[in-house]
Design a protein around this motif. Structure first.
Motif, PDB file in Angstrom:
ATOM      1  N   ALA A 123       6.095   2.866  -3.777  1.00  0.00           N
ATOM      2  CA  ALA A 123       4.747   3.412  -3.994  1.00  0.00           C
ATOM      3  C   ALA A 123       4.786   4.541  -5.022  1.00  0.00           C
ATOM      4  CB  ALA A 123       4.156   3.905  -2.675  1.00  0.00           C
ATOM      5  N   GLN A 126       2.898   4.648  -8.775  1.00  0.00           N
ATOM      6  CA  GLN A 126       2.026   5.705  -9.274  1.00  0.00           C
ATOM      7  C   GLN A 126       2.573   6.338 -10.547  1.00  0.00           C
ATOM      8  OE1 GLN A 126      -1.036   6.719  -8.609  1.00  0.00           O
ATOM      9  NE2 GLN A 126      -0.861   8.269 -10.220  1.00  0.00           N
ATOM     10  N   THR A 153       1.876   9.940   1.074  1.00  0.00           N
ATOM     11  CA  THR A 153       1.528  10.793  -0.068  1.00  0.00           C
ATOM     12  C   THR A 153       2.165  12.176   0.043  1.00  0.00           C
ATOM     13  OG1 THR A 153      -0.289  11.332  -1.551  1.00  0.00           O
ATOM     14  CG2 THR A 153      -0.672  11.727   0.791  1.00  0.00           C
ATOM     15  N   TRP A 176      -2.069  13.506  -4.541  1.00  0.00           N
ATOM     16  CA  TRP A 176      -2.876  12.727  -3.598  1.00  0.00           C
ATOM     17  C   TRP A 176      -2.969  11.251  -3.996  1.00  0.00           C
ATOM     18  CZ3 TRP A 176      -4.661  16.023  -7.280  1.00  0.00           C
ATOM     19  CH2 TRP A 176      -5.492  15.490  -8.246  1.00  0.00           C
ATOM     20  N   LEU A 177      -2.553  10.900  -5.201  1.00  0.00           N
ATOM     21  CA  LEU A 177      -2.712   9.526  -5.684  1.00  0.00           C
ATOM     22  C   LEU A 177      -1.662   8.547  -5.157  1.00  0.00           C
ATOM     23  CD1 LEU A 177      -3.737  10.224  -9.385  1.00  0.00           C
ATOM     24  CD2 LEU A 177      -5.204   9.517  -7.469  1.00  0.00           C
ATOM     25  N   TYR A 178      -0.579   9.042  -4.579  1.00  0.00           N
ATOM     26  CA  TYR A 178       0.470   8.134  -4.083  1.00  0.00           C
ATOM     27  C   TYR A 178      -0.042   7.214  -2.982  1.00  0.00           C
ATOM     28  CZ  TYR A 178       3.572  11.222  -6.664  1.00  0.00           C
ATOM     29  OH  TYR A 178       4.168  11.951  -7.647  1.00  0.00           O
ATOM     30  N   ALA A 179      -0.918   7.719  -2.148  1.00  0.00           N
ATOM     31  CA  ALA A 179      -1.392   6.963  -0.982  1.00  0.00           C
ATOM     32  C   ALA A 179      -2.046   5.638  -1.355  1.00  0.00           C
ATOM     33  CB  ALA A 179      -2.365   7.812  -0.167  1.00  0.00           C
ATOM     34  N   GLN A 180      -2.691   5.582  -2.511  1.00  0.00           N
ATOM     35  CA  GLN A 180      -3.403   4.352  -2.893  1.00  0.00           C
ATOM     36  C   GLN A 180      -2.467   3.158  -3.083  1.00  0.00           C
ATOM     37  OE1 GLN A 180      -5.291   4.665  -6.758  1.00  0.00           O
ATOM     38  NE2 GLN A 180      -3.623   5.975  -7.503  1.00  0.00           N
ATOM     39  N   HIS A 181      -1.180   3.419  -3.189  1.00  0.00           N
ATOM     40  CA  HIS A 181      -0.215   2.347  -3.430  1.00  0.00           C
ATOM     41  C   HIS A 181       0.524   1.899  -2.162  1.00  0.00           C
ATOM     42  CE1 HIS A 181      -0.867   2.917  -7.690  1.00  0.00           C
ATOM     43  NE2 HIS A 181      -0.725   4.208  -7.492  1.00  0.00           N
ATOM     44  N   GLU A 182       0.241   2.531  -1.046  1.00  0.00           N
ATOM     45  CA  GLU A 182       1.022   2.249   0.161  1.00  0.00           C
ATOM     46  C   GLU A 182       0.926   0.791   0.590  1.00  0.00           C
ATOM     47  OE1 GLU A 182       2.126   4.177   4.475  1.00  0.00           O
ATOM     48  OE2 GLU A 182       0.421   4.974   3.374  1.00  0.00           O
ATOM     49  N   TRP A 183      -0.260   0.234   0.640  1.00  0.00           N
ATOM     50  CA  TRP A 183      -0.400  -1.151   1.111  1.00  0.00           C
ATOM     51  C   TRP A 183       0.307  -2.119   0.172  1.00  0.00           C
ATOM     52  CZ3 TRP A 183      -2.829  -5.076  -1.559  1.00  0.00           C
ATOM     53  CH2 TRP A 183      -3.609  -4.702  -2.664  1.00  0.00           C
ATOM     54  N   ARG A 184       0.196  -1.912  -1.150  1.00  0.00           N
ATOM     55  CA  ARG A 184       0.892  -2.806  -2.093  1.00  0.00           C
ATOM     56  C   ARG A 184       2.395  -2.624  -2.012  1.00  0.00           C
ATOM     57  NH1 ARG A 184      -0.053  -2.578  -7.820  1.00  0.00           N
ATOM     58  NH2 ARG A 184      -0.354  -0.359  -7.541  1.00  0.00           N
TER      59      ARG A 184
END
Length: 134
Positions: free
Chosen positions: A26, A30, A103, A116-124
């Protein structure tokens, strides 16, 4: 996907938990969209295999690590396996990293202006790690 495989394989060689692999993938999603970046302001980095050139200070590689801040030598950081080991070693040194939100764990290592942008990649990242480990 090849760079994600290198991240997972390097993590497996270190015998890290699956959660660390997800955080690493993740983070690289990012930081570099999983491209191995050379730096336009660090011409030496362009002498090593790379997939793109960035202009963020002297940041290089999948994790955009900076040689000037102690992450390692340019030639080493341009190697995905080495960069991954550096990232994971820093992650594992954080007390309680396993219990932190992704994140927060990633930001604790990276100290990004946009943590804070790391979290958006967790599911992928979970999907990618699952596919590689399958």
């Amino acid at each position: 996907m090849n760079n994600a495989k290198m991240i997972v394989r390097a993590g497996e060689e270190m015998d890290v938990p699956r959660r660390a692999l997800v955080i690493a993938v993740a983070t690289a999603m990012q930081e570099s969209n999983l491209y191995n970046y050379a730096s336009g302001v660090l011409p030496e980095s362009q002498n090593y295999p790379h997939q793109a050139i960035g202009w963020d200070h002297d940041s290089v590689g999948l994790f955009q690590q900076r040689p000037s801040t102690g992450w390692g030598a340019v030639g080493d950081l341009m190697k995905p396996e080495y960069a991954t080991r550096q990232f994971l070693s820093a992650l594992l040194a954080i007390p309680g990293w396993q219990d932190l939100p992704l994140t927060v764990a990633a930001q604790s290592v990276q100290v990004s202006a946009f943590g804070w942008l790391y979290a958006q990649h967790e599911w992928r990242a979970n999907q990618v790690v699952n596919a590689i480990l399958a």
